[in-house]
Scaffold this active site. Structure first.
Site, PDB file in Angstrom:
ATOM      1  N   GLY A  12       0.783  -1.167  -0.118  1.00  0.00           N
ATOM      2  CA  GLY A  12       0.045  -0.073  -0.025  1.00  0.00           C
ATOM      3  C   GLY A  12       0.712   1.095   0.148  1.00  0.00           C
ATOM      4  CB  SER A  13       4.229   2.345  -0.757  1.00  0.00           C
ATOM      5  OG  SER A  13       4.579   1.763  -1.956  1.00  0.00           O
ATOM      6  CG  ASN A  14       1.889   3.108  -5.726  1.00  0.00           C
ATOM      7  OD1 ASN A  14       2.391   4.228  -6.419  1.00  0.00           O
ATOM      8  ND2 ASN A  14       2.472   2.143  -6.068  1.00  0.00           N
ATOM      9  NE  ARG A  65     -10.147 -14.614 -12.722  1.00  0.00           N
ATOM     10  CZ  ARG A  65      -8.969 -14.412 -11.957  1.00  0.00           C
ATOM     11  NH1 ARG A  65      -8.718 -13.265 -11.392  1.00  0.00           N
ATOM     12  NH2 ARG A  65      -8.186 -15.420 -11.873  1.00  0.00           N
ATOM     13  CG  MET A  90      -0.615  -7.920  -6.539  1.00  0.00           C
ATOM     14  SD  MET A  90       0.359  -6.940  -7.839  1.00  0.00           S
ATOM     15  CE  MET A  90       1.457  -7.689  -8.216  1.00  0.00           C
ATOM     16  NE  ARG A  91      -9.693 -12.334  -7.376  1.00  0.00           N
ATOM     17  CZ  ARG A  91      -9.555 -13.694  -7.448  1.00  0.00           C
ATOM     18  NH1 ARG A  91      -8.427 -14.307  -7.104  1.00  0.00           N
ATOM     19  NH2 ARG A  91     -10.420 -14.237  -7.842  1.00  0.00           N
ATOM     20  CG  ASN A 107      -2.591  -1.693 -13.020  1.00  0.00           C
ATOM     21  OD1 ASN A 107      -2.330  -2.072 -11.897  1.00  0.00           O
ATOM     22  ND2 ASN A 107      -1.531  -2.263 -13.811  1.00  0.00           N
ATOM     23  CG  HIS A 109       2.884  -2.904 -15.042  1.00  0.00           C
ATOM     24  ND1 HIS A 109       2.713  -4.276 -14.571  1.00  0.00           N
ATOM     25  CD2 HIS A 109       3.965  -3.025 -15.867  1.00  0.00           C
ATOM     26  CE1 HIS A 109       3.505  -4.886 -14.825  1.00  0.00           C
ATOM     27  NE2 HIS A 109       4.419  -4.351 -15.665  1.00  0.00           N
ATOM     28  CB  SER A 136       3.183   2.381 -17.636  1.00  0.00           C
ATOM     29  OG  SER A 136       4.683   2.285 -18.008  1.00  0.00           O
ATOM     30  CB  THR A 141      -8.193  -2.955 -22.080  1.00  0.00           C
ATOM     31  OG1 THR A 141      -6.957  -3.543 -22.324  1.00  0.00           O
ATOM     32  CG2 THR A 141      -7.961  -1.486 -22.477  1.00  0.00           C
ATOM     33  CG  ASP A 145       0.318  -5.788 -16.796  1.00  0.00           C
ATOM     34  OD1 ASP A 145      -0.514  -5.208 -16.254  1.00  0.00           O
ATOM     35  OD2 ASP A 145       0.910  -6.785 -16.382  1.00  0.00           O
ATOM     36  CD  GLU A 174       5.184   1.739  -8.903  1.00  0.00           C
ATOM     37  OE1 GLU A 174       6.265   1.194  -8.979  1.00  0.00           O
ATOM     38  OE2 GLU A 174       4.391   1.115  -8.465  1.00  0.00           O
TER      39      GLU A 174
HETATM   40  C1  GAR Z   1       3.846  -1.388  -7.150  1.00  0.00           C
HETATM   41  O1  GAR Z   1       5.294  -1.333  -7.494  1.00  0.00           O
HETATM   42  C2  GAR Z   1       3.059  -1.468  -8.352  1.00  0.00           C
HETATM   43  O2  GAR Z   1       3.393  -0.812  -9.425  1.00  0.00           O
HETATM   44  C3  GAR Z   1       2.993  -3.081  -8.545  1.00  0.00           C
HETATM   45  O3  GAR Z   1       2.931  -3.550  -7.157  1.00  0.00           O
HETATM   46  C4  GAR Z   1       3.627  -2.686  -6.291  1.00  0.00           C
HETATM   47  C5  GAR Z   1       2.758  -2.363  -5.120  1.00  0.00           C
HETATM   48  O4  GAR Z   1       3.390  -1.421  -4.252  1.00  0.00           O
HETATM   49  N1  GAR Z   1       2.077  -3.546  -9.253  1.00  0.00           N
HETATM   50  C6  GAR Z   1       1.910  -4.569 -10.135  1.00  0.00           C
HETATM   51  O5  GAR Z   1       2.731  -5.320 -10.439  1.00  0.00           O
HETATM   52  C7  GAR Z   1       0.558  -4.626 -10.969  1.00  0.00           C
HETATM   53  N2  GAR Z   1       0.855  -5.821 -11.900  1.00  0.00           N
HETATM   54  P1  GAR Z   1       2.370  -0.896  -3.148  1.00  0.00           P
HETATM   55  O6  GAR Z   1       1.488  -1.915  -2.630  1.00  0.00           O
HETATM   56  O7  GAR Z   1       3.519  -0.489  -2.245  1.00  0.00           O
HETATM   57  O8  GAR Z   1       1.791   0.161  -3.606  1.00  0.00           O
END
Ligand code: GAR
Length: 217
Positions: A12-14, A65, A90-91, A107, A109, A136, A141, A145, A174
């Site tokens: 969850g840093s983003n 799903r 991640m799902r 998203n 990535h 990115s 869609t 990715d 990011e």
């Molecule tokens: C981030 O680097 C994000 O770009 C990546 O997971 C990490 C989550 O970090 N996402 C993917 O790889 C999606 N395909 P966070 O939980 O600290 O935000």
């Protein structure tokens, strides 16, 4: 004010970057809720600490799903977001749930898409011997990715880089990339029209590039 729902599976840093930017007034938005497929995700704790609604749904309690996604997005939409940001979610999301939210699902990535889709992107970049890596933000869609890329941040690969050191430097950029992109949404400057991203009413030929001042030129 831009209403953002956040989907997160892990650290969850983003999410934290969004919470902090909203708190200090550098992102004019409101987080309507944080939703996870993992009850143990530290992202949920961050949401609770920030006083935000936090919900986890267990994919194992659903036969399919599509049933999981219907329940998840039922809760997400009840919070009335303008955009839904997958921040380390991640799902895989089922194609109908994606199609119904065309132009609203984003998203982040950790690669310069279309390079290095999927997992372990930093190791993939090192193995390929590229000199530049990054992150990115794209519209989601049904193509994993593969949706149209709105903006990117480029990070040099340094001699001696390991996946850890590279991922730390990419992650720092990011966060700034995600915030700069969300500011465009908050200002109503981005739309997906057909297959094409439009910024300020004009089609975007190549993704916006985050500049050294952490904004787009
Ligand atoms: C981030 O680097 C994000 O770009 C990546 O997971 C990490 C989550 O970090 N996402 C993917 O790889 C999606 N395909 P966070 O939980 O600290 O935000």
């Amino acid at each position: 004010m831009l209403r953002i729902a956040v989907l997160a599976s892990g650290r969850g840093s983003n999410l934290q970057a969004m919470i902090d930017a909203i708190a200090v007034g550098t992102l004019d938005a409101r987080i309507t809720g944080v939703f996870s497929d993992n009850a143990a995700a530290p992202a949920l704790r961050r949401a609770v600490d920030a006083g935000l609604p936090a919900r986890a749904l267990d994919p194992k309690s659903f036969a399919k799903r599509s049933a999981f996604d219907a329940a998840l997005f039922g809760q997400v939409e009840a919070s009335q977001p303008d955009v839904i940001v997958c921040a380390g979610y991640m799902r895989l999301i089922s194609a109908p749930a994606v199609r119904e939210r065309r132009g609203r699902l984003l998203n982040i990535h950790p690669s310069l898409l279309p390079a290095f889709k999927g997992l372990h992107t930093h190791a993939q970049a090192l193995a390929a011997g590229v000199h530049e890596h990054g992150a990115s933000v794209h519209f989601i869609t049904p193509d994993l990715d593969g949706g149209p890329v709105i903006a990117q941040a480029r990070v040099p690969v340094l001699a001696g880089d390991q996946a850890d050191s590279l991922s730390r430097r990419v992650l720092a950029r990011e966060h700034l990339l995600l915030l700069a992109t969300l500011r465009l949404f908050a200002a109503g400057r981005v739309a997906l029209l057909g297959e094409a991203i439009h910024v300020d009413g004009r089609p975007l030929a190549t993704p916006l590039q985050l500049a050294a001042n952490n904004d787009f030129p």
